[in-house]
Design a protein around this motif. Structure first.
Motif, PDB file in Angstrom:
ATOM      1  N   ASP A  40       1.015  -0.986  -0.084  1.00 40.24           N
ATOM      2  CA  ASP A  40       0.677   0.455   0.008  1.00 40.24           C
ATOM      3  C   ASP A  40       0.631   1.781  -0.012  1.00 40.24           C
ATOM      4  OD1 ASP A  40      -2.385  -0.767   0.003  1.00 40.24           O
ATOM      5  OD2 ASP A  40      -2.434  -1.411   2.233  1.00 40.24           O
ATOM      6  N   PHE A  41       1.748   1.672   0.495  1.00 42.90           N
ATOM      7  CA  PHE A  41       3.054   2.414   0.551  1.00 42.90           C
ATOM      8  C   PHE A  41       4.241   2.133  -0.328  1.00 42.90           C
ATOM      9  CE2 PHE A  41       0.318   1.497   4.380  1.00 42.90           C
ATOM     10  CZ  PHE A  41      -0.647   2.628   4.085  1.00 42.90           C
ATOM     11  N   ARG A 106       3.518   9.826   0.860  1.00 41.21           N
ATOM     12  CA  ARG A 106       2.090   9.258   1.090  1.00 41.21           C
ATOM     13  C   ARG A 106       2.007  10.890   0.269  1.00 41.21           C
ATOM     14  NH1 ARG A 106       0.649   7.931   6.190  1.00 41.21           N
ATOM     15  NH2 ARG A 106      -1.235   7.581   4.862  1.00 41.21           N
ATOM     16  N   PHE A 107       0.829   9.788   0.008  1.00 43.37           N
ATOM     17  CA  PHE A 107      -0.934  10.842  -0.777  1.00 43.37           C
ATOM     18  C   PHE A 107      -1.317  10.852  -0.742  1.00 43.37           C
ATOM     19  CE2 PHE A 107       3.177   8.378  -2.920  1.00 43.37           C
ATOM     20  CZ  PHE A 107       3.673   9.628  -4.065  1.00 43.37           C
ATOM     21  N   ASP A 108      -2.829  11.965  -0.747  1.00 46.36           N
ATOM     22  CA  ASP A 108      -4.256  11.999  -0.711  1.00 46.36           C
ATOM     23  C   ASP A 108      -5.240  10.714  -1.220  1.00 46.36           C
ATOM     24  OD1 ASP A 108      -4.051  12.401  -2.788  1.00 46.36           O
ATOM     25  OD2 ASP A 108      -4.835  15.231  -2.593  1.00 46.36           O
ATOM     26  N   TRP A 109      -4.689   9.707  -1.559  1.00 48.30           N
ATOM     27  CA  TRP A 109      -5.542   9.286  -2.465  1.00 48.30           C
ATOM     28  C   TRP A 109      -4.954   7.557  -2.008  1.00 48.30           C
ATOM     29  CZ3 TRP A 109      -1.902   5.918  -3.957  1.00 48.30           C
ATOM     30  CH2 TRP A 109      -0.159   6.207  -5.113  1.00 48.30           C
ATOM     31  N   ASP A 110      -3.677   7.738  -0.838  1.00 49.64           N
ATOM     32  CA  ASP A 110      -2.972   6.371  -0.579  1.00 49.64           C
ATOM     33  C   ASP A 110      -4.705   5.866   1.086  1.00 49.64           C
ATOM     34  OD1 ASP A 110      -2.746   6.550   2.571  1.00 49.64           O
ATOM     35  OD2 ASP A 110      -0.862   7.354   1.302  1.00 49.64           O
ATOM     36  N   SER A 111      -3.922   4.132   0.717  1.00 53.88           N
ATOM     37  CA  SER A 111      -5.073   3.824   2.081  1.00 53.88           C
ATOM     38  C   SER A 111      -5.692   4.139   3.128  1.00 53.88           C
ATOM     39  CB  SER A 111      -5.410   2.320   1.889  1.00 53.88           C
ATOM     40  OG  SER A 111      -4.004   1.226   2.260  1.00 53.88           O
ATOM     41  N   ARG A 123      -9.421   3.542   2.987  1.00 54.67           N
ATOM     42  CA  ARG A 123     -10.148   3.689   1.860  1.00 54.67           C
ATOM     43  C   ARG A 123      -9.310   2.166   0.784  1.00 54.67           C
ATOM     44  NH1 ARG A 123      -7.340   7.164   1.760  1.00 54.67           N
ATOM     45  NH2 ARG A 123      -8.645   9.107   2.337  1.00 54.67           N
ATOM     46  N   GLU A 124     -10.227   1.592  -0.010  1.00 57.30           N
ATOM     47  CA  GLU A 124      -9.540   1.079  -0.885  1.00 57.30           C
ATOM     48  C   GLU A 124      -8.784   1.602  -2.472  1.00 57.30           C
ATOM     49  OE1 GLU A 124      -9.163  -2.227   0.202  1.00 57.30           O
ATOM     50  OE2 GLU A 124     -10.243  -1.931   1.699  1.00 57.30           O
ATOM     51  N   VAL A 125      -8.032   0.658  -2.227  1.00 58.85           N
ATOM     52  CA  VAL A 125      -7.012   1.779  -3.562  1.00 58.85           C
ATOM     53  C   VAL A 125      -7.794   0.645  -4.614  1.00 58.85           C
ATOM     54  CG1 VAL A 125      -5.277   2.346  -4.791  1.00 58.85           C
ATOM     55  CG2 VAL A 125      -5.770   2.881  -2.185  1.00 58.85           C
ATOM     56  N   MET A 126      -8.483   1.765  -5.811  1.00 61.08           N
ATOM     57  CA  MET A 126      -8.838   0.337  -6.948  1.00 61.08           C
ATOM     58  C   MET A 126      -7.386   0.074  -7.690  1.00 61.08           C
ATOM     59  SD  MET A 126     -11.290   0.276  -6.047  1.00 61.08           S
ATOM     60  CE  MET A 126     -12.610  -0.830  -7.257  1.00 61.08           C
ATOM     61  N   LEU A 127      -6.439   0.751  -8.109  1.00 58.82           N
ATOM     62  CA  LEU A 127      -5.170   0.451  -8.653  1.00 58.82           C
ATOM     63  C   LEU A 127      -3.873   0.351  -7.619  1.00 58.82           C
ATOM     64  CD1 LEU A 127      -4.619   2.835 -11.586  1.00 58.82           C
ATOM     65  CD2 LEU A 127      -5.357   0.774 -11.334  1.00 58.82           C
ATOM     66  N   PRO A 128      -3.205  -1.272  -7.945  1.00 61.87           N
ATOM     67  CA  PRO A 128      -1.841  -1.024  -6.989  1.00 61.87           C
ATOM     68  C   PRO A 128      -1.203   0.220  -6.995  1.00 61.87           C
ATOM     69  CG  PRO A 128      -2.095  -2.961  -8.785  1.00 61.87           C
ATOM     70  CD  PRO A 128      -3.091  -2.119  -8.745  1.00 61.87           C
ATOM     71  N   ALA A 129      -0.715   0.338  -5.691  1.00 61.55           N
ATOM     72  CA  ALA A 129      -0.762   1.802  -5.634  1.00 61.55           C
ATOM     73  C   ALA A 129       0.784   2.207  -6.052  1.00 61.55           C
ATOM     74  CB  ALA A 129      -0.205   1.671  -4.057  1.00 61.55           C
ATOM     75  N   ALA A 130       1.819   0.885  -6.198  1.00 59.53           N
ATOM     76  CA  ALA A 130       2.989   1.149  -7.247  1.00 59.53           C
ATOM     77  C   ALA A 130       2.701   2.085  -8.555  1.00 59.53           C
ATOM     78  CB  ALA A 130       3.981   0.321  -7.356  1.00 59.53           C
TER      79      ALA A 130
END
Length: 166
Positions: A40-41, A106-111, A123-130
């Motif tokens: 996730d990170f 860190r990003f405002d869209w991260d899990s 939240r759930e992140v749809m695409l793999p974070a990478a």
């Protein structure tokens, strides 16, 4: 406080190859690794002091300066390459009392944002974070090596440029 070169049972002293991290750069005092077991990170790095010491204040002034120069260099690369919402820096050591710094883009869209990465998922992140990053991780690793090589921190690439340790 006198440091033990290696503390038996300390996972950070062992420095053995691991599926949990990949070494990016190193010198005789510390190493920089990218954390692999926190998908996730993906832009999660650690600066790990080689000697077994628990606190930054255990280091000499010169060693403290070197350690912090490397932490700042990693942070700077992440900021310039990824433009994250925030960089998290942490030196906790509660679970592993061996001096190491977490440097995490860190990003405002991260899990978990704005919570810490160890906090509750937001939240759930749809695409793999990478896949959401502006650069592939291998390019980030190379940027970190380039930033550290020959500079004040004088780290060298893991790609065979470091002389073997005694």
């Amino acid at each position: 406080m006198a440091a033990a070169a290696v503390q038996p049972g300390c996972e950070l002293c062992a420095a053995a190859p691991s599926a949990a991290w990949a070494e990016v750069a190193a010198d005789d005092r510390l190493r920089v690794v990218r954390v692999l077991d926190a998908p996730d990170f993906p832009a999660f790095y650690r600066v790990i002091w080689r000697e077994h010491v628990a606190e930054l204040s255990d280091l000499s002034s010169a060693d403290r300066a070197h350690c912090l120069e490397v932490v700042v260099a990693v942070e700077r690369v992440l900021r310039e390459a990824l433009a994250p919402t925030k960089i998290n820096l942490a030196s906790l050591g509660n679970m592993v009392p061996h001096l190491h710094w977490h440097v995490i883009a860190r990003f405002d869209w991260d899990s978990h944002f704005p919570q810490p990465i160890w906090g509750a998922r937001q939240r759930e992140v749809m695409l793999p974070a990478a896949e959401r990053l502006a650069r592939p991780m291998t390019m980030l690793d190379e940027s970190i090596r380039h930033s550290l090589a020959g500079g004040a921190a004088a780290l060298v690439s893991i790609a065979g440029l470091r002389s073997p340790r005694p």
